[in-house]
Scaffold this active site. Structure first.
Site, PDB file in Angstrom:
ATOM      1  N   ALA A 139       0.867  -1.179   0.000  1.00 39.57           N
ATOM      2  CA  ALA A 139       0.000   0.000   0.000  1.00 39.57           C
ATOM      3  C   ALA A 139       0.904   1.230   0.000  1.00 39.57           C
ATOM      4  CB  ALA A 139      -0.872  -0.016   1.243  1.00 39.57           C
TER       5      ALA A 139
ATOM      6  N   GLY B 213       0.551  -5.027   0.700  1.00 43.44           N
ATOM      7  CA  GLY B 213      -0.616  -5.069  -0.194  1.00 43.44           C
ATOM      8  C   GLY B 213      -0.311  -5.699  -1.543  1.00 43.44           C
TER       9      GLY B 213
ATOM     10  N   GLU C 231      -0.519  -9.363  -0.879  1.00 46.25           N
ATOM     11  CA  GLU C 231      -1.949  -9.650  -0.701  1.00 46.25           C
ATOM     12  C   GLU C 231      -2.679  -9.649  -2.042  1.00 46.25           C
ATOM     13  OE1 GLU C 231      -1.952  -6.477   2.251  1.00 46.25           O
ATOM     14  OE2 GLU C 231      -3.045  -7.781   3.610  1.00 46.25           O
TER      15      GLU C 231
ATOM     16  N   GLU D 235       4.380  -5.314   7.324  1.00 45.94           N
ATOM     17  CA  GLU D 235       3.611  -4.278   8.033  1.00 45.94           C
ATOM     18  C   GLU D 235       4.078  -4.035   9.462  1.00 45.94           C
ATOM     19  OE1 GLU D 235       2.296  -6.608   6.109  1.00 45.94           O
ATOM     20  OE2 GLU D 235       0.898  -5.649   4.720  1.00 45.94           O
TER      21      GLU D 235
HETATM   22  N1  COA Z   1       4.625   3.183  -0.366  1.00 42.21           N
HETATM   23  C1  COA Z   1       5.053   4.362  -0.826  1.00 42.21           C
HETATM   24  N2  COA Z   1       6.221   4.532  -1.453  1.00 42.21           N
HETATM   25  C2  COA Z   1       6.973   3.441  -1.604  1.00 42.21           C
HETATM   26  C3  COA Z   1       6.608   2.174  -1.142  1.00 42.21           C
HETATM   27  C4  COA Z   1       5.358   2.073  -0.494  1.00 42.21           C
HETATM   28  N3  COA Z   1       4.909   0.920  -0.044  1.00 42.21           N
HETATM   29  N4  COA Z   1       7.594   1.294  -1.445  1.00 42.21           N
HETATM   30  C5  COA Z   1       8.551   1.985  -2.075  1.00 42.21           C
HETATM   31  N5  COA Z   1       8.184   3.281  -2.179  1.00 42.21           N
HETATM   32  C6  COA Z   1       8.931   4.367  -2.802  1.00 42.21           C
HETATM   33  C7  COA Z   1      10.110   4.807  -1.919  1.00 42.21           C
HETATM   34  O1  COA Z   1       9.664   5.694  -0.900  1.00 42.21           O
HETATM   35  C8  COA Z   1      10.991   5.461  -2.953  1.00 42.21           C
HETATM   36  O2  COA Z   1      10.472   6.726  -3.246  1.00 42.21           O
HETATM   37  P1  COA Z   1      11.480   8.005  -3.400  1.00 42.21           P
HETATM   38  O3  COA Z   1      12.368   7.635  -4.554  1.00 42.21           O
HETATM   39  O4  COA Z   1      10.547   9.129  -3.691  1.00 42.21           O
HETATM   40  O5  COA Z   1      12.209   8.100  -2.100  1.00 42.21           O
HETATM   41  C9  COA Z   1      10.778   4.591  -4.200  1.00 42.21           C
HETATM   42  O6  COA Z   1       9.531   3.918  -4.011  1.00 42.21           O
HETATM   43  C10 COA Z   1      11.865   3.541  -4.387  1.00 42.21           C
HETATM   44  O7  COA Z   1      11.960   2.781  -3.196  1.00 42.21           O
HETATM   45  P2  COA Z   1      13.344   2.577  -2.394  1.00 42.21           P
HETATM   46  O8  COA Z   1      12.984   2.300  -0.960  1.00 42.21           O
HETATM   47  O9  COA Z   1      14.276   3.697  -2.661  1.00 42.21           O
HETATM   48  O10 COA Z   1      13.884   1.254  -3.100  1.00 42.21           O
HETATM   49  P3  COA Z   1      14.865   0.170  -2.479  1.00 42.21           P
HETATM   50  O11 COA Z   1      15.267  -0.708  -3.599  1.00 42.21           O
HETATM   51  O12 COA Z   1      15.930   0.812  -1.665  1.00 42.21           O
HETATM   52  O13 COA Z   1      13.956  -0.672  -1.447  1.00 42.21           O
HETATM   53  C11 COA Z   1      11.972  -1.865  -0.767  1.00 42.21           C
HETATM   54  C12 COA Z   1      12.900  -1.466  -1.930  1.00 42.21           C
HETATM   55  C13 COA Z   1      10.760  -2.565  -1.366  1.00 42.21           C
HETATM   56  C14 COA Z   1      12.706  -2.821   0.196  1.00 42.21           C
HETATM   57  C15 COA Z   1      11.544  -0.598   0.018  1.00 42.21           C
HETATM   58  O14 COA Z   1      11.059   0.356  -0.914  1.00 42.21           O
HETATM   59  C16 COA Z   1      10.459  -0.825   1.046  1.00 42.21           C
HETATM   60  O15 COA Z   1      10.736  -1.339   2.115  1.00 42.21           O
HETATM   61  N6  COA Z   1       9.219  -0.440   0.722  1.00 42.21           N
HETATM   62  C17 COA Z   1       8.105  -0.552   1.640  1.00 42.21           C
HETATM   63  C18 COA Z   1       7.596  -1.949   1.709  1.00 42.21           C
HETATM   64  C19 COA Z   1       6.475  -2.044   2.715  1.00 42.21           C
HETATM   65  O16 COA Z   1       6.629  -1.818   3.898  1.00 42.21           O
HETATM   66  N7  COA Z   1       5.283  -2.395   2.225  1.00 42.21           N
HETATM   67  C20 COA Z   1       4.114  -2.553   3.038  1.00 42.21           C
HETATM   68  C21 COA Z   1       3.332  -1.309   3.078  1.00 42.21           C
HETATM   69  S1  COA Z   1       1.911  -1.491   4.134  1.00 42.21           S
END
Ligand code: COA
Length: 260
Positions: free
Chosen positions: A66, A111, A114, A134
């Site tokens: 999400a 999400g 999911e 989460e």
């Molecule tokens: N919601 C909003 N933005 C998100 C996102 C999410 N779930 N997942 C990634 N992004 C955004 C990041 O904030 C970043 O934006 P920016 O460039 O404006 O800073 C962009 O996508 C790229 O992500 P980044 O974190 O830089 O990539 P990464 O390769 O270093 O890491 C992940 C990848 C997937 C490990 C990391 O993005 C992450 O942990 N995301 C969240 C996952 C999560 O908790 N999901 C459950 C949500 S309820």
């Protein structure tokens, strides 16, 4: 129909729905969820469509969850409504009369995992990663992850994934039965299409009844699905949620207080 955050293309008999937010790793904001729901509805209403594929744009992500930046300041009511909305869209995918396959081309987290689990089948490329992170954010899965993960991988492994927030590889997801097949990213859509084309040669009423009846097996768990919506919403009123989401947006590790 015009979509902002997804693209929808008919490839032969297969409707390919692609989440188009690659710079946000295809994070699922409310609008994107709604559009996916509308596209699946369109697919079901179009006699030229025999099945659907949901995938992510780019080579890195299916959907990284999400959209955290969208919901970070939500109230309890807004959180509850978001969860109910997601449940509605994902239930409509699960209950689609035509087969829906997730082509998981990268991160399928929160999400995103999911969403893949709401689809009837899941094919993944070797770089895919599955998880429910989460708890890192001080929240719980809100789109039926606490229920469908248990159904697909069993209670022991589901609890491990939910409590640690760890992501697993495509290969491990395959071993656990979370994924039906692992195929090279460049062949993912082709392989999903081949499965849909095979199913398209079968009796369409029979196919839709198989889907309906397999879903019936899950009906006793409905109260828990509804409870997840309520509990997800309540998390939005906690300090834990504020800390978890703020930490993500500030790109730091969250620091949570222990339970009394
Ligand atoms: N919601 C909003 N933005 C998100 C996102 C999410 N779930 N997942 C990634 N992004 C955004 C990041 O904030 C970043 O934006 P920016 O460039 O404006 O800073 C962009 O996508 C790229 O992500 P980044 O974190 O830089 O990539 P990464 O390769 O270093 O890491 C992940 C990848 C997937 C490990 C990391 O993005 C992450 O942990 N995301 C969240 C996952 C999560 O908790 N999901 C459950 C949500 S309820």
């Amino acid at each position: 129909m015009n979509f902002e955050n997804i693209s929808v293309e008919l490839h032969g008999k297969v409707l390919v729905i692609t989440i188009q937010r690659p710079d946000k790793l295809n994070a699922l904001n409310k609008q994107t969820l709604a559009e996916i729901g509308q596209a699946v509805k369109l697919g079901n209403a179009n006699a030229d469509v025999y099945g659907m594929i949901i995938t992510g744009s780019g080579e890195k992500a299916f959907a990284a969850g999400a959209d955290i930046s969208e919901f970070a300041n939500y109230s309890i009511q807004e959180g509850t409504e978001l969860s109910a909305h997601g449940h509605g869209v994902y239930n409509s995918i699960e209950q689609s009369k035509k087969v829906v396959i997730a082509a998981v081309n990268g991160f399928a987290l929160g999400g995103g995992c999911e969403l893949a689990m709401a689809c009837h089948l899941r094919l993944a490329s070797p770089n895919a990663k599955f998880g429910q992170p989460e708890v890192n954010l001080g929240v719980i899965p809100g789109y039926a992850g606490t229920q469908r993960l248990v159904q697909l991988v069993g209670k022991g492994k589901a609890l491990e994934l939910l409590l640690t927030g760890d992501a697993i590889s495509a290969e491990e997801a395959h071993r656990l039965g979370l994924v039906n097949h692992v195929v090279e990213q460049s062949e993912l859509i082709e392989k999903c299409s081949a499965i849909i084309e095979k199913i398209a040669t079968k009796g369409p009423i029979s196919v839709s009844k198989c889907i309906e009846l397999v879903n019936k097996h899950l009906e006793p768990s409905q109260p828990a699905f509804l409870q997840e919506i309520e509990e997800f919403g309540k998390m939005f009123g906690t300090e834990e949620f504020r800390e978890g989401t703020t930490a993500f947006l500030e790109k730091r590790k969250a620091s949570f207080k222990p339970l009394n």
